[in-house]
Design a protein around this motif. Structure first.
Motif, PDB file in Angstrom:
ATOM      1  N   GLY A  42       0.635  -1.144   0.274  1.00 42.37           N
ATOM      2  CA  GLY A  42      -0.013  -0.017   0.022  1.00 42.37           C
ATOM      3  C   GLY A  42       0.903   1.260   0.012  1.00 42.37           C
ATOM      4  O   GLY A  42       0.538   2.405   0.368  1.00 42.37           O
ATOM      5  N   THR A  45      -0.595   3.860  -2.151  1.00 41.52           N
ATOM      6  CA  THR A  45      -1.785   4.692  -1.716  1.00 41.52           C
ATOM      7  C   THR A  45      -1.549   5.646  -0.747  1.00 41.52           C
ATOM      8  O   THR A  45      -1.946   6.472  -0.767  1.00 41.52           O
ATOM      9  CB  THR A  45      -2.759   3.072  -0.993  1.00 41.52           C
ATOM     10  OG1 THR A  45      -2.939   2.417  -1.917  1.00 41.52           O
ATOM     11  CG2 THR A  45      -3.857   3.830  -0.209  1.00 41.52           C
ATOM     12  N   LYS A  52      -4.230   4.096   3.881  1.00 46.21           N
ATOM     13  CA  LYS A  52      -4.791   2.680   3.684  1.00 46.21           C
ATOM     14  C   LYS A  52      -5.569   1.850   4.692  1.00 46.21           C
ATOM     15  O   LYS A  52      -6.115   0.975   4.477  1.00 46.21           O
ATOM     16  CB  LYS A  52      -3.528   1.688   3.369  1.00 46.21           C
ATOM     17  CG  LYS A  52      -2.230   1.499   4.506  1.00 46.21           C
ATOM     18  CD  LYS A  52      -1.087   0.682   3.963  1.00 46.21           C
ATOM     19  CE  LYS A  52      -0.346   0.670   5.052  1.00 46.21           C
ATOM     20  NZ  LYS A  52       0.959   0.016   4.764  1.00 46.21           N
ATOM     21  N   ASN A  87      -4.302  -2.488   0.674  1.00 45.25           N
ATOM     22  CA  ASN A  87      -3.704  -2.714   1.937  1.00 45.25           C
ATOM     23  C   ASN A  87      -3.476  -4.070   2.076  1.00 45.25           C
ATOM     24  O   ASN A  87      -3.480  -4.811   1.262  1.00 45.25           O
ATOM     25  CB  ASN A  87      -4.598  -2.028   3.120  1.00 45.25           C
ATOM     26  CG  ASN A  87      -6.171  -2.509   2.757  1.00 45.25           C
ATOM     27  OD1 ASN A  87      -6.370  -3.710   2.517  1.00 45.25           O
ATOM     28  ND2 ASN A  87      -7.077  -1.444   3.251  1.00 45.25           N
TER      29      ASN A  87
END
Ligand code: ADP
Ligand code: MG
Length: 255
Positions: A42, A45, A52, A87
């Motif tokens: 992640g 992200t 995440k 995630n």
């Protein structure tokens, strides 16, 4: 809408940095961008301003067909692009997908629904040639390969090139290597210059003109949850990524 995987089965070569900064660079020059994080870590992200740990829906739900991209992607306003986040849930997807039909085509199918919504989709791949990476490769028109100009750089490329050839032949005839991106480049190191010259000689127009320098601002930006291009737009590394974005816009005109 053109879809690109940022892939290299080596870890720590600059995939995530390339994905988020290219996304931010493209957004900066007016492109509509979706960033898809296919790495259970992640990092892309988090590096796009999305937490995440607080994701309600992620790329995991999209791969298992329990959510659409429209439902699961979030607009990360500070970076200027949309994020389909990942995630640790995603680590389980690998196993869960094994039993399912068309398990390598899940992302491709899901992306069809948003084909009018974006100019670019950038997919950050994990450092492996796994089912997750395969979903990325099956979705994409092209692969962007970030590489450091080191002695063993070319050796590592063989496996990736063979995988891409196989996916091209069997699963996705659109797929091609768009280009090799030289990253973390330090022109003062003679060896890097030499490897860079060799890359140019071997792969000619498959090597992007843009070169990403080693730049500490790019490394600092993720701890602020931002791509370098947003965190410090005037840093050398950020300027290089905006240049790379412009080169990509030109490239897709020829595709
Ligand atoms: P990958 O996703 O391939 O594992 P990352 O993008 O996470 O690689 O990069 C690995 C490390 O190198 C990170 O700490 C990142 O901040 C740093 N890094 C990447 N590109 C640069 C660069 N151009 N200059 C300085 N540090 C960089
Ligand atoms: Mg990464």
């Amino acid at each position: 809408m053109k879809i690109f995987c940022v892939a290299n089965q080596k870890g720590g070569v600059g995939k995530t940095t390339t994905t988020v900064n290219l996304a931010a660079g493209l957004a900066k020059i007016g492109q509509r961008v979706l960033m898809v994080d296919l790495d259970p870590q992640g990092n892309a992200t988090m590096g796009s301003g999305v937490d995440k740990r607080k994701l309600e829906l992620s790329v995991y739900d999209v791969l298992l067909e329990s959510a659409s991209i429209k439902e699961a992607a979030v607009n990360s306003e500070k970076v200027g692009y949309h994020v389909l986040g990942a995630n640790r849930d995603l680590a389980g997807a690998e196993v869960e997908l094994v039993a399912l039909e068309h398990r390598d085509q899940r992302l491709r199918t899901a992306l069809k629904e948003v084909s009018e919504d974006y100019d670019f989709v950038l997919i950050d791949c994990p450092p492996s040639l796994s089912m997750l990476t395969l979903n990325g490769l099956c979705s994409a028109h092209g692969v962007i390969v970030p590489m450091q100009c080191e002695y063993f750089a070319l050796e590592g490329l063989t496996d990736l090139v063979n995988t891409i050839k196989q996916v091209h032949a069997n699963l996705n005839k659109d797929l091609q290597i768009i280009g090799l991106l030289r990253v973390m480049f330090d022109p003062r190191i003679t060896l890097q210059q030499q490897v860079s010259d060799q890359l140019k000689a071997h792969f000619s127009d498959k090597v992007f003109n843009a070169v990403i320098p080693r730049n500490v601002r790019l490394a600092e930006a993720p701890s602020y949850g931002l791509p370098g291009v947003v965190f410090d737009p005037s840093a050398k590394g950020s300027l290089a990524f905006v240049e790379f974005a412009a080169e990509m816009v030109e490239r897709i005109k020829k595709m």
